[in-house]
Design a protein around this motif. Structure first.
Motif, PDB file in Angstrom:
ATOM      1  N   LYS A 270       3.191  -7.479  12.057  1.00 26.96           N
ATOM      2  CA  LYS A 270       3.568  -6.101  12.397  1.00 26.96           C
ATOM      3  C   LYS A 270       4.583  -6.075  13.535  1.00 26.96           C
ATOM      4  O   LYS A 270       5.442  -5.199  13.589  1.00 26.96           O
ATOM      5  N   ASN A 274       8.497  -4.829  12.904  1.00 26.84           N
ATOM      6  CA  ASN A 274       8.950  -3.693  13.690  1.00 26.84           C
ATOM      7  C   ASN A 274       9.981  -4.068  14.751  1.00 26.84           C
ATOM      8  O   ASN A 274      10.575  -3.197  15.377  1.00 26.84           O
ATOM      9  N   HIS A 324       7.981   2.286  -0.457  1.00 23.85           N
ATOM     10  CA  HIS A 324       8.129   1.263   0.583  1.00 23.85           C
ATOM     11  C   HIS A 324       9.002   0.124   0.086  1.00 23.85           C
ATOM     12  O   HIS A 324       8.708  -0.499  -0.932  1.00 23.85           O
ATOM     13  N   GLU A 327      10.052  -6.024   2.967  1.00 25.11           N
ATOM     14  CA  GLU A 327      10.824  -6.603   4.063  1.00 25.11           C
ATOM     15  C   GLU A 327      10.962  -8.106   3.837  1.00 25.11           C
ATOM     16  O   GLU A 327      10.045  -8.756   3.334  1.00 25.11           O
ATOM     17  N   TYR A 372       5.246  -7.187   1.442  1.00 26.64           N
ATOM     18  CA  TYR A 372       5.043  -5.908   0.757  1.00 26.64           C
ATOM     19  C   TYR A 372       4.149  -4.967   1.547  1.00 26.64           C
ATOM     20  O   TYR A 372       4.207  -3.754   1.375  1.00 26.64           O
ATOM     21  N   LYS A 373       3.309  -5.519   2.387  1.00 30.46           N
ATOM     22  CA  LYS A 373       2.409  -4.699   3.179  1.00 30.46           C
ATOM     23  C   LYS A 373       3.225  -3.898   4.198  1.00 30.46           C
ATOM     24  O   LYS A 373       4.159  -4.423   4.814  1.00 30.46           O
ATOM     25  N   GLU A 374       2.876  -2.652   4.372  1.00 30.62           N
ATOM     26  CA  GLU A 374       3.578  -1.802   5.322  1.00 30.62           C
ATOM     27  C   GLU A 374       2.852  -1.825   6.654  1.00 30.62           C
ATOM     28  O   GLU A 374       1.625  -1.699   6.721  1.00 30.62           O
ATOM     29  N   TYR A 375       3.615  -2.001   7.716  1.00 34.88           N
ATOM     30  CA  TYR A 375       3.067  -2.018   9.067  1.00 34.88           C
ATOM     31  C   TYR A 375       3.677  -0.862   9.855  1.00 34.88           C
ATOM     32  O   TYR A 375       4.779  -0.988  10.391  1.00 34.88           O
ATOM     33  N   PRO A 376       3.007   0.285   9.890  1.00 36.84           N
ATOM     34  CA  PRO A 376       3.567   1.442  10.597  1.00 36.84           C
ATOM     35  C   PRO A 376       3.831   1.111  12.062  1.00 36.84           C
ATOM     36  O   PRO A 376       3.064   0.375  12.695  1.00 36.84           O
TER      37      PRO A 376
END
Length: 438
Positions: A270, A274, A324, A327, A372-376
C-alpha cells in the motif's frame, strides 16, 4: 575523450571506470559459479572483501577470508567488513582476517571454494610469486581462481609512461613488473597445466580510440578445477596471524507460511502503490507503467506473442475491471524491503508467494508485478516510518541482473578509499569521486 585530449591532460578516464569493470567480473563469476566461500588473497584495505559481504539472492556467501601482509591495511579491512548496526543477513556469514604472505599456505584456509587475487601479483617480488600456484592451486585447491593484472601493452595509451622507450615506467611505482598478454598467458598456462586446471582469459578497460590489437587495460584469468575429487598435491604449511573473526548477525526465525508473508507484502504494497512508483517497462513500447500509473505497451506486443506472453495478457484481462486499473510494480521494489527479504530469504520464494494469490498479483514479466488489489490512500498511515528498500553504505555493490557494479575508482589500486554514498534502491549509487587513469 580523444587521444589528443588524453595526451594533453595525462588523465585517462574509462567508462565504466576500471574498478567497476574489474569487480563486475568477480561478482558475476562468483554468482554464476554459486560460490559460497571465498578467499581474497592480497585483500589490502578490504574493498573487494567488503563487497562480498553483501548477500546474493540465491546463493549467499557464508565464509570469507582476507589475507594480506600489511597489518595497517588489514586494520582498515577489519573496519570495513564489520556489519552495519541495522543490517541483518539472510544467512550466516563469517569474515576471517589474516596477516600472511601469498607464498605460505595455512591449513585453516583449505576448503574455500574460490580465491580472488585482483591487482596483486604485480606488487609481489619474483621469489614470492614463484610459489603462488603451489600455494593457491596445489594446496588450497579452490574450484575457482580469479587473477587480474595490468596489461603492459595498453600502456601505449598512457603518454606519461613512455611505453616502448628506454625511459618507460610502470603505472604505479610499487609494481615489480607489468606483463604483456603473452607473458601473463604463459605464466597462467604453466600453473594450470601443473595442477590440472583450465584457464580462460578475459579483460576489461577499453577506450573509444584504443586499438583492439593491444587488448584491454586490465587482463584477467579465470581458473577452474578440472578434477574436483582429487586431493591437494602439496602439504607444506605455515601459519598466518589471525587478526579477527567478524560474525555478521543473520535472520534465523522459523520459516513463515505463504499467508503470513502475503499479509506483510500487502502491508508494504500500500505504501509502494501510493508513492506512485514507476513500473518496469524500459521504454514506451515495452510492457510497464508510466508515471501516471497506467500500464503501457501491452497492445503493442500482442502480435507474435509467445504462449507465455499471451497467458500473461489473458491473466491481466481476467483480473481487470472497469473500476480499478491494475498497478505495475518492480519486483525489486518489494524484494529490497528488508523485512520482506528476511521473510522470503530467496527471491524465488517471493515470486512463489505472489503467484499463490492470483486474484491480487500476476507477473507482467519476470521483473514486473501487476497488482490488482486496490489500496486506498486513506489506508496509509502518515506517521508510519520509512518503508522503502533499505539503504546501506558499502565499498561497492553488484547487480547481476543488469550487469552493473558500483564502487569507487581507485586509480588502479583496489585498496584506496574514497568517500561516497550508495543506496540499495536497485543498487543505484551517488558517487562523489569518479577518477582514474589506470
Amino acid at each position: 575523450m580523444s587521444s589528443e585530449e588524453a595526451g594533453e591532460s595525462g588523465i585517462i578516464v574509462f567508462d565504466p571506470p576500471l574498478w567497476r569493470q574489474r569487480r563486475a567480473v568477480v561478482n558475476d563469476t562468483l554468482r554464476k559459479e554459486r560460490v559460497t566461500s571465498v578467499i581474497d588473497f592480497g585483500c589490502g584495505e578490504g574493498q573487494i572483501l567488503s563487497l562480498l559481504t553483501y548477500p546474493y539472492d540465491e546463493y549467499p556467501i557464508t565464509r570469507l577470508a582476507g589475507v594480506d601482509i600489511d597489518e595497517e591495511a588489514l586494520n582498515l579491512a577489519r573496519e570495513r567488513c564489520q556489519p552495519d548496526e541495522l543490517d541483518i543477513n539472510i544467512s550466516p556469514l563469517t569474515v576471517d582476517i589474516y596477516q600472511g604472505s601469498i607464498d605460505v599456505a595455512d591449513k585453516r584456509l583449505i576448503g574455500y571454494e574460490a580465491v580472488v587475487c585482483m591487482e596483486v601479483i604485480e606488487h609481489v617480488d619474483p621469489p614470492v610469486l614463484d610459489k603462488f600456484f603451489d600455494v593457491v592451486l596445489g594446496t588450497y585447491k579452490p574450484r575457482i581462481l580469479i587473477v587480474s593484472t595490468p596489461n603492459a601493452e595498453f600502456n601505449v595509451y598512457f603518454p606519461q609512461l613512455k611505453y616502448g622507450t628506454p625511459e618507460a615506467k610502470f603505472r604505479i611505482e610499487d609494481h615489480r613488473f607489468e606483463w604483456t598478454r603473452k607473458e601473463f598467458a604463459d605464466w597462467c598456462n604453466a600453473g594450470a597445466l601443473k595442477y590440472n586446471y583450465s584457464v580462460n582469459f578475459a579483460g576489461v578497460g577499453i577506450l573509444p580510440y584504443s586499438d583492439p590489437a593491444v587488448g584491454t587495460s586490465t587482463q584477467i584469468a579465470i581458473f577452474r578445477d578440472l578434477c574436483s575429487t582429487s586431493k591437494p598435491t602439496n602439504s607444506t604449511f605455515g601459519t598466518y596471524k589471525h587478526l579477527e573473526q567478524i560474525v555478521h548477525p543473520y535472520f534465523d526465525d522459523p520459516e513463515k507460511s505463504n499467508d503470513e508473508i502475503l499479509d506483510k507484502i500487502h502491508y508494504f504494497m500500500k505504501y509502494i502503490i501510493n508513492q506512485n512508483h514507476i513500473g518496469c517497462g524500459k521504454n514506451n513500447n515495452e510492457p510497464g507503467v508510466n508515471r501516471n500509473g497506467v500500464i503501457t505497451g501491452i497492445s503493442d506486443t500482442i502480435n507474435g506473442m509467445s504462449t507465455i506472453d499471451l497467458a500473461r495478457k489473458n491473466t491481466i484481462d481476467a483480473n481487470s475491471n472497469s473500476s480499478h486499473q491494475p498497478e505495475a510494480v518492480k519486483l525489486d521494489d518489494v524484494w529490497n524491503i528488508q523485512e520482506i527479504r528476511l521473510l522470503c530469504r530467496r527471491k524465488s520464494k517471493l515470486r512463489e508467494v505472489l503467484l499463490s494469490s492470483p486474484s491480487d498479483f500476476s507477473f507482467l514479466n519476470e521483473d514486473c508485478v501487476l497488482v490488482y488489489k486496490e489500496y486506498p490512500p486513506d489506508e496509509v498511515e502518515e506517521e508510519e516510518q520509512e518503508y522503502l528498500p533499505y539503504t546501506e553504505t558499502a565499498s561497492s555493490l553488484w547487480n547481476g541482473d543488469t550487469g552493473e557494479v558500483y564502487s569507487v575508482d581507485d586509480g588502479g589500486n583496489d585498496n584506496i578509499d574514497f568517500d561516497y554514498d550508495c543506496k540499495w534502491e536497485h543498487f543505484s549509487i551517488e558517487e562523489t569521486v569518479d577518477i582514474g587513469w589506470d
